[in-house]
Design an enzyme around this catalytic site. Structure first.
Site, PDB file in Angstrom:
ATOM      1  N   TYR A   1       2.745  -1.591  -4.678  1.00 47.95           N
ATOM      2  CA  TYR A   1       2.222  -1.916  -3.354  1.00 47.95           C
ATOM      3  C   TYR A   1       2.709  -0.951  -2.278  1.00 47.95           C
ATOM      4  O   TYR A   1       3.577  -0.131  -2.509  1.00 47.95           O
ATOM      5  CB  TYR A   1       2.432  -3.370  -2.984  1.00 47.95           C
ATOM      6  CG  TYR A   1       3.806  -3.960  -2.810  1.00 47.95           C
ATOM      7  CD1 TYR A   1       3.919  -5.323  -2.598  1.00 47.95           C
ATOM      8  CD2 TYR A   1       4.985  -3.212  -2.829  1.00 47.95           C
ATOM      9  CE1 TYR A   1       5.150  -5.940  -2.418  1.00 47.95           C
ATOM     10  CE2 TYR A   1       6.208  -3.807  -2.643  1.00 47.95           C
ATOM     11  CZ  TYR A   1       6.289  -5.184  -2.429  1.00 47.95           C
ATOM     12  OH  TYR A   1       7.516  -5.774  -2.247  1.00 47.95           O
ATOM     13  N   GLU A   2       2.055  -1.060  -1.107  1.00 49.35           N
ATOM     14  CA  GLU A   2       2.239  -0.103  -0.007  1.00 49.35           C
ATOM     15  C   GLU A   2       1.893   1.321  -0.431  1.00 49.35           C
ATOM     16  O   GLU A   2       2.519   2.293   0.005  1.00 49.35           O
ATOM     17  CB  GLU A   2       3.671  -0.160   0.542  1.00 49.35           C
ATOM     18  CG  GLU A   2       4.177  -1.551   0.868  1.00 49.35           C
ATOM     19  CD  GLU A   2       3.241  -2.355   1.753  1.00 49.35           C
ATOM     20  OE1 GLU A   2       2.388  -1.755   2.422  1.00 49.35           O
ATOM     21  OE2 GLU A   2       3.340  -3.591   1.751  1.00 49.35           O
ATOM     22  N   GLY A   3       0.880   1.452  -1.273  1.00 50.28           N
ATOM     23  CA  GLY A   3       0.474   2.759  -1.784  1.00 50.28           C
ATOM     24  C   GLY A   3       1.165   3.031  -3.103  1.00 50.28           C
ATOM     25  O   GLY A   3       2.395   3.126  -3.159  1.00 50.28           O
TER      26      GLY A   3
ATOM     27  N   ARG B   1       6.874   0.854   3.924  1.00 51.23           N
ATOM     28  CA  ARG B   1       7.312   1.750   2.858  1.00 51.23           C
ATOM     29  C   ARG B   1       8.818   1.972   2.889  1.00 51.23           C
ATOM     30  O   ARG B   1       9.462   2.026   1.841  1.00 51.23           O
ATOM     31  CB  ARG B   1       6.548   3.071   2.951  1.00 51.23           C
ATOM     32  CG  ARG B   1       5.111   2.932   2.482  1.00 51.23           C
ATOM     33  CD  ARG B   1       4.261   4.142   2.764  1.00 51.23           C
ATOM     34  NE  ARG B   1       2.908   3.937   2.248  1.00 51.23           N
ATOM     35  CZ  ARG B   1       1.878   4.733   2.479  1.00 51.23           C
ATOM     36  NH1 ARG B   1       2.043   5.811   3.239  1.00 51.23           N
ATOM     37  NH2 ARG B   1       0.694   4.467   1.978  1.00 51.23           N
TER      38      ARG B   1
END
Length: 591
Positions: free
Chosen positions: A438-440, A296
């Site tokens: 992406y990555e949440g 992140r």
């Protein structure tokens, strides 16, 4: 075709004058050799890699894309050679532990390299970024045997790493995952299941790929409390000690994507594949979050990198393209460069005010990461860890939203020429659209911020960050009182919105979800104001021997930020306080 020039002058100004790299990082135990002179030499070499080797492959990699055939992936022409150079030059080892073959340089230096790599070629940067996350997770949670087995080749770059979370039926709700791991009786496990959206899940760049896979042990508790993490290599060790025996994991295809087309996003099928447990049973989310938080912060840097690359493109075009003849008394007979026009300048400053402030903010966060790992005072280390926990969702979501705004503004500078592929600027928009996802997703980041992070340590961490912002306001108040007043007003709006959410979330179960996006935008603006205040103070304190031209530029961009960007905070504060009513008044079939 777009070109890229690494902003070394910017890094030097921020590290030396804004963030006190020497006092904050180079003085830490273990980093004494990472002097500004050494860092400057490292960054100059990194710039050459990005400018000469990676940037020329960006357009061709997008055009050719990755190709999947019979379970194997071929990366675009030139990528294998570029990765071999990247590996042979020692870049994968830059920040890794010297115990396992790394160079042990500060994390913040590695993040600067990441910005240069991703600005030059974001698709290439994804392979290296996920490997760094795997290294961090195994270093933090793996047994010594696991570290000795996997870290040296990962750090050497002969192997790369992945993060295998998502399954066809579950994305953000990892408690639903079905992949299972059965003990094999010899200390290893047999992993079975399907994972999708695996960045770098299959490719031809490295000798082996280590998949970090979330799976369930037999009789594991339901939900996320029953998830464990496993290291599952693509190839296993043969009797001759070479890693040449194919493991039971197969790439069943790759996605055909809007952007980062030279980055292989794979679907993987694990059919009793051999793997090893990382960390404790049923504590896989803790281990995986080490990797996810690395990712992140990394995608926050990606966001700035893409905006920087797009801004460079747009600035060059605006200086060269001639249209119109000026306005009023400034009108001339011949066409003028379009940078003469106010609206073109507005678009450029949307990008520049974001890039300059965001870069200062993520560099500050990177320094907190180094202090978290190396500072001799445990209390300081804990405080830095808490600040990073608080700011990670803000950096990821706010930066990716604003970066997308900046890359679109760069296209706008080109007009219709920006919409066609020939100029190359539209690729930055397509490549950057993945970052809010992406990555949440950014919605998940916002929910994390309002539901968990602002209540961290019973609210003490967010209060401590507000105190840091207040210090910057005080330090700027006599130098630029108009900037200080705007930041003070925005901080008060953020405090008020924070209190509103804390007071109302229990009574209104939908409040956090309804207010999260706007609250995160508000928080991001104030955090950027914090960074810009540091830049302003540094620019005004430069002595006669300093770069006065750069200082003057920074103050002019700061004026744009404080007068035309930061006032958006009031809007977001008001929106937060509308609560969930405007959203939840609808029933499902009314949409």
């Amino acid at each position: 075709m777009p070109t890229y020039t690494a902003p070394l002058r910017e890094y030097a100004f921020l590290l030396e004058h804004v963030l006190d790299y020497s006092g904050a990082v180079a003085s830490l135990p273990g980093y004494e050799d990472a002097t500004p002179v050494l860092v400057d030499a490292v960054l100059n070499e990194g710039a050459r890699l990005a400018e000469k080797e990676l940037a020329p492959l960006n357009r061709s990699g997008d055009e050719e894309a990755c190709v999947w055939e019979n379970g194997q992936v071929r990366t675009p022409k030139g990528f294998k050679g570029a990765y071999a150079l990247y590996r042979d030059s020692g870049w994968p080892a830059l920040t890794a532990s010297q115990k396992y073959g790394g160079q042990g340089l500060p994390h913040v230096v590695g993040l600067i390299l990441r910005e240069m790599v991703c600005a030059a070629n974001m698709a290439f940067g994804t392979y290296a970024g996920l490997s760094q996350g795997a290294i961090n997770a195994i270093t933090a949670h793996g047994s010594e045997d696991l570290k000795q087995r996997f870290l040296p080749p990962l750090i050497d770059g002969r192997w790369t790493g992945t993060m295998c979370l998502t399954e066809p039926h579950c994305g953000s709700d990892l408690g639903l995952l079905k992949t299972r791991a059965e003990p094999a009786g010899d200390g290893s496990y047999r992993v079975t299941g399907t994972k999708i959206f695996v960045t770098g899940g299959e490719h031809d760049l490295s000798e082996n790929i280590v998949h970090l896979v979330l799976a369930r042990l037999p009789d594991a508790p339901a939900g996320i409390k029953g998830i464990s993490l496993f290291a599952v290599p693509k190839s296993l060790q043969a009797q001759d000690k070479t890693w040449s025996v194919r493991n039971l994991v197969e790439c069943s295809g790759i996605e055909h994507k809007m952007g980062i087309r030279a980055s292989a996003t794979a679907s993987l099928v694990f059919d009793g594949a051999t793997g090893w447990l990382i960390g404790e049973p049923n504590r896989g989310m803790k281990a995986m979050f080490t990797m996810m938080n690395t990712a992140r912060l990394g995608v926050s840097v990606q966001a700035v990198a893409l905006a920087e690359a797009a801004l460079q493109c747009a600035r060059t075009y605006a200086l060269e393209r001639r249209q119109g003849r000026g306005m009023g008394a400034a009108a001339v007979a011949s066409p003028v460069p379009i940078i003469s026009h106010a609206d073109v300048r507005r678009n450029l400053l949307v990008g520049k005010s974001f890039v300059d402030g965001a870069r200062a903010l993520w560099l500050w966060a990177g320094i907190q990461l180094d202090r978290q790992h190396k500072h001799p005072d445990l209390a300081v280390r804990s405080e830095c860890e808490d600040f990073l926990a608080l700011l990670t969702p803000v950096l990821k979501a706010f930066f990716s939203d604003r970066s997308f705004q900046a890359t679109n503004a760069a296209v706008q500078v080109f007009g219709g020429h920006g919409y066609i592929r020939e100029t190359g600027v539209e690729q930055f928009v397509r490549d950057g659209r993945i970052i809010p996802l992406y990555e949440g997703t950014n919605g998940i980041q916002a929910l994390d911020l309002v539901s968990r992070k602002i209540t961290l340590n019973e609210g003490r961490t967010v209060a401590s960050f507000f105190a840091l912002v207040k210090e910057e306001i005080s330090g700027m108040s006599e130098l630029r009182p108009e900037f200080a007043r705007e930041l003070q007003t925005s901080l008060e709006n953020l405090r008020s919105a924070t209190d509103f959410i804390r007071a109302g979330a229990e009574a209104d179960p939908h409040l956090n979800g309804a207010a999260g996006h706007d609250y995160l935008q508000l928080f991001g603006l104030v955090a950027m104001g914090f960074a810009w205040a540091k830049i302003v103070r540094a620019a005004l304190s430069l002595g006669e021997g300093g770069d006065q031209k750069l200082a003057s530029e920074k103050l002019k961009v700061a004026n744009f930020f404080f007068t035309r960007v930061l006032p958006e905070a009031e809007h977001f504060s008001r929106t937060v306080k509308t609560g969930s009513g405007p959203l939840m008044a609808f029933v499902e079939d009314e949409f």
